[in-house]
Write a protein that holds these residues in place. Structure first.
Motif, PDB file in Angstrom:
ATOM      1  N   PHE A   1      58.417  37.035   4.781  1.00 47.25           N
ATOM      2  CA  PHE A   1      58.704  35.657   5.187  1.00 47.25           C
ATOM      3  C   PHE A   1      57.501  34.746   4.965  1.00 47.25           C
ATOM      4  CE2 PHE A   1      58.435  32.325   8.413  1.00 47.25           C
ATOM      5  CZ  PHE A   1      59.615  31.637   8.173  1.00 47.25           C
ATOM      6  N   THR A   2      56.317  35.239   5.285  1.00 47.45           N
ATOM      7  CA  THR A   2      55.115  34.417   5.134  1.00 47.45           C
ATOM      8  C   THR A   2      54.882  34.052   3.675  1.00 47.45           C
ATOM      9  OG1 THR A   2      54.141  35.570   7.033  1.00 47.45           O
ATOM     10  CG2 THR A   2      52.651  34.278   5.653  1.00 47.45           C
ATOM     11  N   ALA A   3      55.062  35.023   2.771  1.00 45.54           N
ATOM     12  CA  ALA A   3      54.886  34.752   1.342  1.00 45.54           C
ATOM     13  C   ALA A   3      55.926  33.751   0.848  1.00 45.54           C
ATOM     14  CB  ALA A   3      54.979  36.052   0.549  1.00 45.54           C
ATOM     15  N   LEU A   4      57.161  33.900   1.326  1.00 44.73           N
ATOM     16  CA  LEU A   4      58.222  32.965   0.935  1.00 44.73           C
ATOM     17  C   LEU A   4      57.899  31.550   1.401  1.00 44.73           C
ATOM     18  CD1 LEU A   4      61.148  32.372  -0.098  1.00 44.73           C
ATOM     19  CD2 LEU A   4      61.919  32.905   2.215  1.00 44.73           C
ATOM     20  N   ALA A   5      57.561  31.420   2.684  1.00 46.31           N
ATOM     21  CA  ALA A   5      57.291  30.093   3.252  1.00 46.31           C
ATOM     22  C   ALA A   5      56.069  29.462   2.610  1.00 46.31           C
ATOM     23  CB  ALA A   5      57.100  30.205   4.766  1.00 46.31           C
ATOM     24  N   MET A   6      55.000  30.241   2.457  1.00 45.10           N
ATOM     25  CA  MET A   6      53.779  29.688   1.893  1.00 45.10           C
ATOM     26  C   MET A   6      53.969  29.335   0.416  1.00 45.10           C
ATOM     27  SD  MET A   6      49.934  31.238   2.207  1.00 45.10           S
ATOM     28  CE  MET A   6      50.064  31.336   3.982  1.00 45.10           C
ATOM     29  N   GLY A   7      54.716  30.152  -0.314  1.00 43.30           N
ATOM     30  CA  GLY A   7      54.964  29.862  -1.713  1.00 43.30           C
ATOM     31  C   GLY A   7      55.778  28.601  -1.901  1.00 43.30           C
ATOM     32  N   LEU A   8      56.899  28.489  -1.167  1.00 45.98           N
ATOM     33  CA  LEU A   8      57.786  27.343  -1.327  1.00 45.98           C
ATOM     34  C   LEU A   8      57.123  26.036  -0.929  1.00 45.98           C
ATOM     35  CD1 LEU A   8      61.280  28.606  -0.062  1.00 45.98           C
ATOM     36  CD2 LEU A   8      60.650  27.999  -2.387  1.00 45.98           C
ATOM     37  N   PHE A   9      56.375  26.062   0.168  1.00 45.84           N
ATOM     38  CA  PHE A   9      55.856  24.809   0.719  1.00 45.84           C
ATOM     39  C   PHE A   9      54.394  24.554   0.355  1.00 45.84           C
ATOM     40  CE2 PHE A   9      59.475  25.976   3.350  1.00 45.84           C
ATOM     41  CZ  PHE A   9      60.223  24.815   3.263  1.00 45.84           C
ATOM     42  N   ALA A  10      53.503  25.526   0.606  1.00 49.41           N
ATOM     43  CA  ALA A  10      52.091  25.286   0.319  1.00 49.41           C
ATOM     44  C   ALA A  10      51.818  25.312  -1.183  1.00 49.41           C
ATOM     45  CB  ALA A  10      51.228  26.324   1.041  1.00 49.41           C
ATOM     46  N   PHE A  11      52.141  26.433  -1.852  1.00 49.14           N
ATOM     47  CA  PHE A  11      51.870  26.549  -3.286  1.00 49.14           C
ATOM     48  C   PHE A  11      52.718  25.561  -4.083  1.00 49.14           C
ATOM     49  CE2 PHE A  11      50.070  31.134  -3.606  1.00 49.14           C
ATOM     50  CZ  PHE A  11      49.198  30.853  -2.574  1.00 49.14           C
ATOM     51  N   GLY A  12      54.003  25.446  -3.722  1.00 42.64           N
ATOM     52  CA  GLY A  12      54.877  24.521  -4.433  1.00 42.64           C
ATOM     53  C   GLY A  12      54.396  23.092  -4.321  1.00 42.64           C
TER      54      GLY A  12
ATOM     55  N   VAL B   1      51.083  37.543  -5.021  1.00 44.58           N
ATOM     56  CA  VAL B   1      51.917  37.471  -6.231  1.00 44.58           C
ATOM     57  C   VAL B   1      53.293  36.900  -5.893  1.00 44.58           C
ATOM     58  CG1 VAL B   1      53.023  38.831  -8.051  1.00 44.58           C
ATOM     59  CG2 VAL B   1      50.689  39.378  -7.322  1.00 44.58           C
ATOM     60  N   MET B   2      53.871  37.367  -4.769  1.00 43.02           N
ATOM     61  CA  MET B   2      55.176  36.846  -4.348  1.00 43.02           C
ATOM     62  C   MET B   2      55.096  35.354  -4.046  1.00 43.02           C
ATOM     63  SD  MET B   2      56.467  39.969  -1.874  1.00 43.02           S
ATOM     64  CE  MET B   2      57.867  39.050  -1.312  1.00 43.02           C
ATOM     65  N   ALA B   3      54.048  34.939  -3.330  1.00 42.38           N
ATOM     66  CA  ALA B   3      53.897  33.523  -2.995  1.00 42.38           C
ATOM     67  C   ALA B   3      53.726  32.682  -4.250  1.00 42.38           C
ATOM     68  CB  ALA B   3      52.701  33.331  -2.055  1.00 42.38           C
ATOM     69  N   ALA B   4      53.007  33.211  -5.245  1.00 43.59           N
ATOM     70  CA  ALA B   4      52.836  32.465  -6.495  1.00 43.59           C
ATOM     71  C   ALA B   4      54.176  32.263  -7.188  1.00 43.59           C
ATOM     72  CB  ALA B   4      51.871  33.212  -7.411  1.00 43.59           C
ATOM     73  N   GLY B   5      55.013  33.317  -7.201  1.00 44.72           N
ATOM     74  CA  GLY B   5      56.341  33.197  -7.795  1.00 44.72           C
ATOM     75  C   GLY B   5      57.197  32.173  -7.065  1.00 44.72           C
TER      76      GLY B   5
ATOM     77  N   CYS C   1      58.082  24.347  -6.938  1.00 43.08           N
ATOM     78  CA  CYS C   1      57.787  23.211  -7.815  1.00 43.08           C
ATOM     79  C   CYS C   1      59.022  22.826  -8.619  1.00 43.08           C
ATOM     80  CB  CYS C   1      56.633  23.562  -8.739  1.00 43.08           C
ATOM     81  SG  CYS C   1      56.162  22.224  -9.864  1.00 43.08           S
ATOM     82  N   LEU C   2      59.754  23.831  -9.085  1.00 49.33           N
ATOM     83  CA  LEU C   2      60.989  23.570  -9.838  1.00 49.33           C
ATOM     84  C   LEU C   2      62.021  22.868  -8.963  1.00 49.33           C
ATOM     85  CD1 LEU C   2      62.634  23.973 -12.448  1.00 49.33           C
ATOM     86  CD2 LEU C   2      63.346  26.194 -11.552  1.00 49.33           C
ATOM     87  N   PHE C   3      62.125  23.303  -7.698  1.00 50.01           N
ATOM     88  CA  PHE C   3      63.063  22.659  -6.765  1.00 50.01           C
ATOM     89  C   PHE C   3      62.693  21.186  -6.576  1.00 50.01           C
ATOM     90  CE2 PHE C   3      63.712  27.035  -4.632  1.00 50.01           C
ATOM     91  CZ  PHE C   3      64.683  27.350  -5.556  1.00 50.01           C
TER      92      PHE C   3
END
Length: 500
Positions: free
Chosen positions: A206-217, A414-418, A424-426
């Protein structure tokens, strides 16, 4: 009035030195990210989520909650002074707040926003304390089919009330549900969508998903943008409203608080919807509607009270039913699950210290916001001068450190980067990621309750329609979906989310 004694016990937990410091840290960080456009509480909570592993659950939630309602306060400061809303809920405040500042009444506008926010936060805290025990008792009587239908209603409401296109919101929710199915099936023990990868047997992190979508994105999306933030230096002036301004503002505060408290309970509702709706109502019932947009105190008081009340009351369904009403509440549920706390009606009995300590800390945090922020107005305006070129690399570094600390592994990074590339695409496609997070949280729960209901009914799917409460919730979901066909509803929805 048993809840009063429970609330008193909550204050004893909230005023410990550690919790006071974490509450102060949360509201200070919340104000800072509320001041800075483009960051927001979702990004900040996602970044700080790994750092809460070392904290007690109560302390972690106190800090994360402080970030959320602190951001609602911070957004109003720059909305009034420089016509730059740090938070989406403060967009409406720009209309009259900045006009008051240009008229030499910046201090009065800030004071109205601060007092209105504190009053609304206090009412919201009392609502959580007073009504949550009753709602939790009702929820304990829910059967599996009723829980299934309630969560379906929550997802439908999140779709209807999400910003952007409806089809995009549906796509985001379905994508979140699909991602939530990754891992080992809890009923059969069969791996699903793991592609033979051992690391995915426990599901997506969950943390990787949330951080990837919002922070990295967010970092990727903002890297290519040019950010011109001309900070206007306005004289704040007297921080005390005139008698006429106070007389006009206080009824608006009361109405905004009442409306925000109700709308905050709705899935997909919360601060943004509350602020827009309250401003619309104030303008319609005003005897001088032409003043709105030109520096009307009610145009500041109503949305500021509404967005803070909405932010507070959105904790009620999250804590008592385990249903997040917005993306931040989904993040809070994720934080609870990380600490092995199951959100829902039993949280008040199994984790009473956590529940009442969190509730008490909200009032303390709102008081802190009033005390520390008015003297720091000049600092927050200077804070806007921090270039994005310095801000986002710092966020990226802290995010990577936090992700690696989860299990001393590079897989979450790696998951968060993906997910960051996906986020970003969203953004490019105009899709709001928050409904995806709601689908990710609620999807597995919907599956579990659906299976339980079918097992109890021996495979009879009509149980969802024959059980009265379940049927009523599904009818409500159907009516909500049908409402989007109304041209009036669609027009109002577009007006509310015009900032997107």
């Amino acid at each position: 009035m048993e809840w009063l004694s429970d609330l008193a016990g909550g204050f004893a937990i909230a005023v410990t030195l550690q919790n006071i410091l974490l509450c102060f840290t949360g509201v200070l960080l919340g104000t800072a990210i509320g001041v800075l456009p483009g960051v927001g509480p979702l990004v900040t909570i996602a970044v700080l989520l790994p750092l809460t592993y070392a904290l007690e659950p109560t302390s972690a939630l106190i800090m994360l909650a402080g970030i959320y309602y602190g951001a609602q306060y911070g957004g109003s400061t720059t909305a009034i002074l420089v016509n730059l809303p740090g938070e989406s809920g403060s967009v409406v405040t720009c209309l009259d707040g900045h006009q008051m500042a240009r008229n030499g009444r910046a201090g009065s506008a800030l004071a109205i926003a601060a007092v209105g926010s504190f009053f609304a936060g206090t009412v919201g805290t009392l609502m959580i304390a007073a009504f949550s025990p009753y709602l939790a008792n009702v929820a304990l009587s829910f059967r599996p089919e009723s829980y299934f239908s309630l969560m379906v209603l929550g997802l439908v409401a999140a779709i209807v009330l999400a910003s952007g296109g409806l089809l995009k919101a549906v796509g985001m929710v379905l994508t979140g549900i699909l991602l939530g199915t990754v891992g080992t099936d809890v009923t059969t023990g069969v791996p699903r969508y793991t592609f033979g990868t051992f690391q995915l047997l426990d599901g997506l992190d969950f943390t990787a998903l949330a951080m990837g979508l919002f922070a990295f994105g967010d970092i990727i999306a903002n890297a290519a943008r040019k950010h011109d933030r001309a900070v206007v230096q306005n004289t704040v002036g007297d921080l005390w409203p005139t008698r006429g301004e106070f007389r006009e503002a206080w009824p608006a505060v009361l109405r905004g608080t009442a409306l925000g408290s109700l709308l905050g309970l709705l899935p997909g509702g919360g601060a943004t919807l509350s602020s827009f709706a309250s401003y619309t109502i104030e303008k319609k019932i005003s005897s001088t509607p032409k003043r709105f947009g030109k520096g009307a105190p009610a145009g500041v008081a109503a949305p500021e009270a509404a967005n803070n009340a909405g932010a507070q009351s959105s904790f009620i369904p999250m804590l008592t039913l385990g249903i997040p009403s917005n993306g931040v509440m989904a993040m809070m549920i994720g934080a609870m699950m990380i600490h092995n706390v199951v959100p829902g009606p039993e949280v008040m009995t199994r984790n009473a210290d956590l529940f009442w300590g969190l509730v008490a800390s909200m009032w303390i945090g709102n008081l802190m916001l009033v005390i520390i922020n008015l003297p720091l107005i000049g600092i927050w305006v200077r804070f806007l001068r921090i270039p994005y070129a310095y801000l986002y690399p710092a966020i990226l570094v802290f995010s990577i450190i936090g992700l690696y600390s989860i299990g001393n592994s590079t897989l979450p990074i790696v998951m968060a980067a993906g997910f960051g590339i996906a986020g970003c695409l969203f953004n490019r496609l105009g899709c709001e990621p928050a409904p995806l997070l709601l689908g990710f949280i609620l999807g597995p729960m919907i599956e579990v309750y659906m299976r339980r209901a079918l097992l109890l009914s021996r495979g009879d799917a009509t149980i969802f329609l024959t059980e009265p409460l379940s049927a009523a919730l599904l009818v409500a979901a159907a009516l909500l979906l049908l409402s989007v066909l109304s041209p009036v509803f669609r027009r109002r929805r577009e007006e509310i989310f015009v900032e997107d």
